[in-house]
Design an enzyme around this catalytic site. Sequence first.
Site, PDB file in Angstrom:
ATOM      1  CB  CYS A   1     -16.986   0.264   5.167  1.00 50.22           C
ATOM      2  SG  CYS A   1     -16.237   0.789   6.694  1.00 50.22           S
TER       3      CYS A   1
ATOM      4  NE  ARG B   1     -15.885   1.326  -0.499  1.00 52.66           N
ATOM      5  CZ  ARG B   1     -16.070   2.583  -0.859  1.00 52.66           C
ATOM      6  NH1 ARG B   1     -15.933   2.924  -2.098  1.00 52.66           N
ATOM      7  NH2 ARG B   1     -16.425   3.487   0.025  1.00 52.66           N
TER       8      ARG B   1
ATOM      9  CD1 TRP C   1     -10.818   2.689   6.468  1.00 50.73           C
ATOM     10  CD2 TRP C   1      -9.417   1.084   5.831  1.00 50.73           C
ATOM     11  NE1 TRP C   1      -9.545   3.207   6.461  1.00 50.73           N
ATOM     12  CE2 TRP C   1      -8.668   2.261   6.073  1.00 50.73           C
ATOM     13  CE3 TRP C   1      -8.733  -0.068   5.412  1.00 50.73           C
ATOM     14  CZ2 TRP C   1      -7.285   2.309   5.914  1.00 50.73           C
ATOM     15  CZ3 TRP C   1      -7.355   0.004   5.251  1.00 50.73           C
ATOM     16  CH2 TRP C   1      -6.656   1.178   5.496  1.00 50.73           C
TER      17      TRP C   1
ATOM     18  CG  ASN D   1     -18.316   3.969   3.758  1.00 51.84           C
ATOM     19  OD1 ASN D   1     -17.321   4.150   4.468  1.00 51.84           O
ATOM     20  ND2 ASN D   1     -18.378   4.365   2.500  1.00 51.84           N
ATOM     21  N   GLY D   2     -18.685   5.464   6.872  1.00 53.51           N
ATOM     22  CA  GLY D   2     -18.623   6.894   7.176  1.00 53.51           C
ATOM     23  C   GLY D   2     -18.261   7.117   8.630  1.00 53.51           C
TER      24      GLY D   2
ATOM     25  CD  GLU E   1       5.255  12.864  -1.609  1.00 48.17           C
ATOM     26  OE1 GLU E   1       6.271  12.443  -1.041  1.00 48.17           O
ATOM     27  OE2 GLU E   1       4.321  12.114  -1.942  1.00 48.17           O
TER      28      GLU E   1
ATOM     29  CE  LYS F   1       4.305   9.599  -4.533  1.00 47.62           C
ATOM     30  NZ  LYS F   1       4.286   9.794  -3.119  1.00 47.62           N
TER      31      LYS F   1
ATOM     32  CD  GLU G   1       7.029   6.277  -4.548  1.00 53.02           C
ATOM     33  OE1 GLU G   1       6.256   7.255  -4.557  1.00 53.02           O
ATOM     34  OE2 GLU G   1       6.904   5.330  -3.767  1.00 53.02           O
TER      35      GLU G   1
ATOM     36  CG  HIS H   1      24.990  26.391  -1.745  1.00 53.04           C
ATOM     37  ND1 HIS H   1      26.026  27.250  -1.455  1.00 53.04           N
ATOM     38  CD2 HIS H   1      23.871  27.006  -1.279  1.00 53.04           C
ATOM     39  CE1 HIS H   1      25.567  28.316  -0.819  1.00 53.04           C
ATOM     40  NE2 HIS H   1      24.251  28.192  -0.703  1.00 53.04           N
TER      41      HIS H   1
ATOM     42  CE  LYS I   1      -0.191   2.169  -0.111  1.00 51.85           C
ATOM     43  NZ  LYS I   1       0.182   3.500  -0.625  1.00 51.85           N
TER      44      LYS I   1
HETATM   45  O1  M6R Z   1       3.171   3.235   5.430  1.00 55.99           O
HETATM   46  P1  M6R Z   1       4.195   4.303   5.651  1.00 55.99           P
HETATM   47  O2  M6R Z   1       3.637   5.680   5.566  1.00 55.99           O
HETATM   48  O3  M6R Z   1       4.985   4.097   6.918  1.00 55.99           O
HETATM   49  O4  M6R Z   1       5.209   4.122   4.448  1.00 55.99           O
HETATM   50  C1  M6R Z   1       6.379   4.879   4.361  1.00 55.99           C
HETATM   51  C2  M6R Z   1       6.994   4.761   2.995  1.00 55.99           C
HETATM   52  O5  M6R Z   1       7.341   3.442   2.724  1.00 55.99           O
HETATM   53  C3  M6R Z   1       6.039   5.256   1.900  1.00 55.99           C
HETATM   54  O6  M6R Z   1       5.645   6.574   2.142  1.00 55.99           O
HETATM   55  C4  M6R Z   1       6.707   5.192   0.524  1.00 55.99           C
HETATM   56  O7  M6R Z   1       7.752   6.125   0.459  1.00 55.99           O
HETATM   57  C5  M6R Z   1       5.670   5.424  -0.578  1.00 55.99           C
HETATM   58  N1  M6R Z   1       5.847   4.477  -1.615  1.00 55.99           N
HETATM   59  C6  M6R Z   1       5.731   6.773  -1.160  1.00 55.99           C
HETATM   60  O8  M6R Z   1       4.885   6.954  -2.236  1.00 55.99           O
END
Ligand code: M6R
Length: 611
Positions: free
Chosen positions: A2, A27, A79, A103-104, A484, A488, A491, A507, A606
């Site tokens: 928050c 925030r 938040w 906040n907390g 992952e 990253k 992306e 394989h 996002k």
């Molecule tokens: O909000 P969500 O966790 O459901 O989102 C899922 C994916 O869209 C999200 O994890 C996406 O792969 C990210 N950009 C990964 O960094």
Amino acid sequence: MCGIVGYIGDRECTPILIEGLRRLEYRGYDSAGVAVLEPDSAGTLATRVVRCRGKLGNLEKLLRDSPPTGRVGMGHTRWATHGRPSDENAHPHKHGSVSVVHNGIIENYLALRASLSARGHKFTSETDTEIIAHLVDDELKAGGGLREAVRRALAQVQGAYAIVVLSDAAPGSIIAAKNASPLVLGVGEGENFVASDVPAILAHTRQMMFLEEGEIAELTRGGIAICDLAGKAIQRIPRTIQWSSVMAEKAGYKHFMLKEIHEQDRAVTDTLRGRVSIEKADALLDGIELAPSEMKKLTLIACGTSWHAALVGKFLIEQIARIPVEVDLASEYRYRDPIIGPGDLLLAISQSGETADTLAAVKEARGKGATVMCIANVVDSSIPRACHHALYTHAGPEIGVASTKAFTTQLAALVLLAIHLGRRSGALDEARAATLIREFMAIPQKMADVFGHSPQIQVIARRYGKARDFLFLGRGNNYPIALEGALKLKEISYIHAEGYAAGEMKHGPIALIDEHMPVVVVCPKGPGYEKVMSNLAEVKARDGKIIAIATRGDSDIGAIADEVILIPDAPAPLLPLLTVLPLQLLAYHIADFKGTDIDQPRNLAKSVTVE
Ligand code: M6R
């Protein structure tokens, strides 16, 4: 999480508060409010609280016709953690003469609420914050002034807080206090400020003091006095903050992603807060009680990074609770006419709580009679609303499109779930549970330790950042971490990368390996270590360049790897919380080196609210 701003001085405070909140909107944005000490026609000051659900714009509309007038006040953007976003749960919370913004997370709020209720207190919100207003109001009536009342009230409170308190019974000061959530004090001429973050007050002063754990500050027009929770005075000299306003929003980091990477120790601490007990050797899920004996089937579904968390979750639940787990991509699951029904539990994982594929899968499972639960970050978003149960990660808003702290807090929530199920399935005995919980509580400190490798990772990023492709390898619960790491990198740097289970390399992907191919291998000491070493020998024999994430004290890895990033040791189920951090930093530094738009990579959103 928050955002907080407070002011005492000789200027009209409402515009100062609103401008400060605007700078903190990133925030939290599910509700907003202000409390201002406003003079009536006789000049007597009374607190006027204006608050509402939604973004700051909604509050501004409410204030347009008759903004509170006054020179002492505070504001808040929320938040949600305890209690859904609503007008009633919006801050400030007022009881008697006392108003509070917070906040907390107050860990013992249920116990405090019960004891206050037993003394006749009535509550108007679902928040943990409101109990602070009640406690302070009681203490204020007992005498000693507002600062003393706050100090005595906080002696009863356990948890994380940054609070600002004002009272029309003590209009000459505002009180701020901090434990584990940030608060900064701004020193002005005949006026003083308090905020959760520097940007909120940077337009008014650059002379700032940061409150430390367990400190209370009393702000008057003429000065700021700081003391500890025992009432002992503390001297602090203001420092001059040089940040630009853009830097201040990112707390001095170059990108939100880097800031969020470095927030992960704090975020995981918040996920654990109040939910683990070494004495009880148990993990509590905010009142959710799961009974493995009545659970016919457990299925985890998610998308993207959250799906990688689900894959780790399968290892955790199967290893710790000995319950079989299916994992599926939400985007596949929903179109397959899945076999699910009464007695089955579907667990959806989503940072945003809004991912269209995950939401549709939840509705599909619920429609077929399954019990549906989620691990989510955004309180009261669509997925939690569609579920029977929601376990929130408390990571705080994640601004960078590439998920970082959302992922590690999902892992932490899954460890909680695995312990909870393990204790109830009988697979995890009391002694092992207590040991695991103790190690779990040590993880945030170990995460902070890993961040110390950032300069080394930056050098590695420059050395390999021009490669066309990367391979990421891992085994067991570090296989999803390899996936992952590859995601990253793809992306944010736009470099092609693939994650593979190390044993699968022979394989097919082994055909790609030559002297131009960096192979990032996640190989902490533990189950499968020797097998990964054999896989690395295969890479080396083909001149591949090896970047290893290994355990501190590993004296063998240096002989085969070109680069070694050493992390602290931890029990195998907890290692993914550490091994992913160097991969996040590697992707970040490569992308930064390439100069891409790290916080808003091309083509990505996002929250993916379309199929
Ligand atoms: O909000 P969500 O966790 O459901 O989102 C899922 C994916 O869209 C999200 O994890 C996406 O792969 C990210 N950009 C990964 O960094």
